[in-house]
Design a protein around this motif. Structure first.
Motif, PDB file in Angstrom:
ATOM      1  N   GLU A   4      -5.366  29.401   8.482  1.00 15.14           N
ATOM      2  CA  GLU A   4      -4.327  30.123   9.236  1.00 15.14           C
ATOM      3  C   GLU A   4      -3.299  29.191   9.702  1.00 15.14           C
ATOM      4  O   GLU A   4      -3.466  28.226  10.321  1.00 15.14           O
ATOM      5  N   ILE A   5      -1.962  29.500   9.328  1.00 13.50           N
ATOM      6  CA  ILE A   5      -0.932  28.820   9.779  1.00 13.50           C
ATOM      7  C   ILE A   5      -0.068  29.546  10.699  1.00 13.50           C
ATOM      8  O   ILE A   5       0.485  30.622  10.381  1.00 13.50           O
ATOM      9  N   VAL A   6       0.289  28.899  12.092  1.00 17.64           N
ATOM     10  CA  VAL A   6       1.104  29.579  13.194  1.00 17.64           C
ATOM     11  C   VAL A   6       2.225  28.813  13.267  1.00 17.64           C
ATOM     12  O   VAL A   6       2.272  27.625  13.374  1.00 17.64           O
ATOM     13  N   THR A   7       3.581  29.595  13.020  1.00 18.38           N
ATOM     14  CA  THR A   7       4.616  28.994  13.499  1.00 18.38           C
ATOM     15  C   THR A   7       4.867  29.034  15.048  1.00 18.38           C
ATOM     16  O   THR A   7       4.721  30.105  15.692  1.00 18.38           O
ATOM     17  N   VAL A   8       4.938  28.124  15.734  1.00 18.20           N
ATOM     18  CA  VAL A   8       5.566  27.885  17.180  1.00 18.20           C
ATOM     19  C   VAL A   8       6.785  27.476  17.364  1.00 18.20           C
ATOM     20  O   VAL A   8       7.338  26.128  17.179  1.00 18.20           O
ATOM     21  N   PRO A   9       7.870  28.425  17.900  1.00 20.65           N
ATOM     22  CA  PRO A   9       9.254  28.246  18.236  1.00 20.65           C
ATOM     23  C   PRO A   9       9.240  27.176  19.263  1.00 20.65           C
ATOM     24  O   PRO A   9       8.433  27.403  20.169  1.00 20.65           O
ATOM     25  N   CYS A  10       9.862  26.221  19.118  1.00 22.07           N
ATOM     26  CA  CYS A  10      10.017  25.201  20.289  1.00 22.07           C
ATOM     27  C   CYS A  10      11.646  24.859  20.356  1.00 22.07           C
ATOM     28  O   CYS A  10      12.239  24.960  19.552  1.00 22.07           O
ATOM     29  N   ARG A  11      11.911  24.328  21.490  1.00 22.27           N
ATOM     30  CA  ARG A  11      13.457  24.003  21.837  1.00 22.27           C
ATOM     31  C   ARG A  11      14.196  25.376  21.470  1.00 22.27           C
ATOM     32  O   ARG A  11      13.617  26.466  21.527  1.00 22.27           O
ATOM     33  N   THR A  12      15.520  25.280  21.357  1.00 20.93           N
ATOM     34  CA  THR A  12      16.141  26.326  20.919  1.00 20.93           C
ATOM     35  C   THR A  12      16.400  26.448  19.389  1.00 20.93           C
ATOM     36  O   THR A  12      16.859  27.532  18.951  1.00 20.93           O
ATOM     37  N   ASP A  13      16.011  25.225  18.506  1.00 19.98           N
ATOM     38  CA  ASP A  13      16.219  25.344  17.171  1.00 19.98           C
ATOM     39  C   ASP A  13      15.267  24.513  16.459  1.00 19.98           C
ATOM     40  O   ASP A  13      15.725  24.130  15.377  1.00 19.98           O
ATOM     41  N   ASN A  14      14.006  24.787  16.904  1.00 19.75           N
ATOM     42  CA  ASN A  14      12.964  23.876  16.108  1.00 19.75           C
ATOM     43  C   ASN A  14      11.658  24.574  16.022  1.00 19.75           C
ATOM     44  O   ASN A  14      11.521  25.684  16.769  1.00 19.75           O
ATOM     45  N   TYR A  17       4.069  23.612  13.913  1.00 20.63           N
ATOM     46  CA  TYR A  17       3.038  24.468  13.169  1.00 20.63           C
ATOM     47  C   TYR A  17       1.625  24.115  13.560  1.00 20.63           C
ATOM     48  O   TYR A  17       1.210  22.936  13.571  1.00 20.63           O
ATOM     49  N   LEU A  18       0.768  25.041  13.932  1.00 18.50           N
ATOM     50  CA  LEU A  18      -0.656  24.958  13.795  1.00 18.50           C
ATOM     51  C   LEU A  18      -1.194  25.592  12.664  1.00 18.50           C
ATOM     52  O   LEU A  18      -0.960  26.440  12.032  1.00 18.50           O
ATOM     53  N   VAL A  19      -2.133  24.628  12.217  1.00 17.85           N
ATOM     54  CA  VAL A  19      -2.998  24.546  10.935  1.00 17.85           C
ATOM     55  C   VAL A  19      -4.547  24.829  11.225  1.00 17.85           C
ATOM     56  O   VAL A  19      -4.926  23.674  11.965  1.00 17.85           O
ATOM     57  N   HIS A  20      -5.122  25.870  11.247  1.00 18.37           N
ATOM     58  CA  HIS A  20      -6.398  26.132  11.489  1.00 18.37           C
ATOM     59  C   HIS A  20      -7.324  26.535  10.590  1.00 18.37           C
ATOM     60  O   HIS A  20      -6.907  27.481   9.631  1.00 18.37           O
ATOM     61  N   ALA A  39       0.283  28.767  22.539  1.00 20.23           N
ATOM     62  CA  ALA A  39      -0.064  29.275  21.309  1.00 20.23           C
ATOM     63  C   ALA A  39      -1.586  28.755  21.089  1.00 20.23           C
ATOM     64  O   ALA A  39      -2.388  29.521  20.630  1.00 20.23           O
ATOM     65  N   LEU A  40      -2.202  27.691  21.380  1.00 16.16           N
ATOM     66  CA  LEU A  40      -3.314  27.247  21.208  1.00 16.16           C
ATOM     67  C   LEU A  40      -4.189  28.119  22.343  1.00 16.16           C
ATOM     68  O   LEU A  40      -5.264  28.606  21.880  1.00 16.16           O
TER      69      LEU A  40
END
Length: 168
Positions: A4-14, A17-20, A39-40
């Protein structure tokens, strides 16, 4: 094995990714701590590894705090180790390492920066390219040369057609 790959928005433009998979969780880059920890926690996952693509602060800012909080192992480029947070594992182009029973291949994708690496996880049909390849383009060539960036883009284009590219 399924990942499972989770996209985690960070800052305003970055993004991070969590890979589980297989009971293990890796983080690709650490732009900031709070959204990653959220997210974790939402998923009840422990952070086992942090994969660092390159030295820019918007990719490394949270590494030390996350390592301290979770005891995660930090993996990055041997060629850029002097500018990265302290690495537990330093790798070069073509090296592979095991993540949750699956091989991860390190690709030198210099151009944006010298020593920039990507992580290719064939079992998930995923490549984590950070600023070497993004939607509608690539990161600026700050340290490398246009020839290096072309070689990087050519290397990434040679990955299997079903590869999902995740960039930060």
């Amino acid at each position: 094995m399924t990942f499972e790959i989770v996209t985690v928005p960070c800052r305003t433009d970055n993004y991070a990714y969590l890979v589980h998979g297989g009971g293990k969780t890796a983080l690709v880059d650490a732009p900031e701590v709070a959204p990653i920890q959220t997210a974790l926690a939402e998923r009840g996952w422990q952070l086992d590894e942090i994969w660092v693509t390159h030295h820019h602060n918007d990719h490394t800012e949270g590494v030390d705090e996350l390592r301290a909080a979770y005891g995660a192992k930090v993996i990055g480029a041997a060629d850029d180790a002097r500018r990265l947070p302290v690495l537990d594992v330093a790798l070069t182009d073509g090296n592979t390492f095991d993540f949750a029973g699956a091989p991860v291949t390190v690709l030198d994708v210099s151009g944006h920066t010298i020593g920039h690496i990507a992580f290719y996880l064939p079992a998930a049909n995923a490549a984590f390219t950070a600023d070497s390849l993004m939607a509608l383009g690539c990161g600026r060539v700050f340290e490398g040369t246009m020839d290096q960036m072309w070689a990087t883009l050519s290397k990434l284009a040679a990955l299997p057609a079903d590869t999902t590219v995740s960039y930060t």
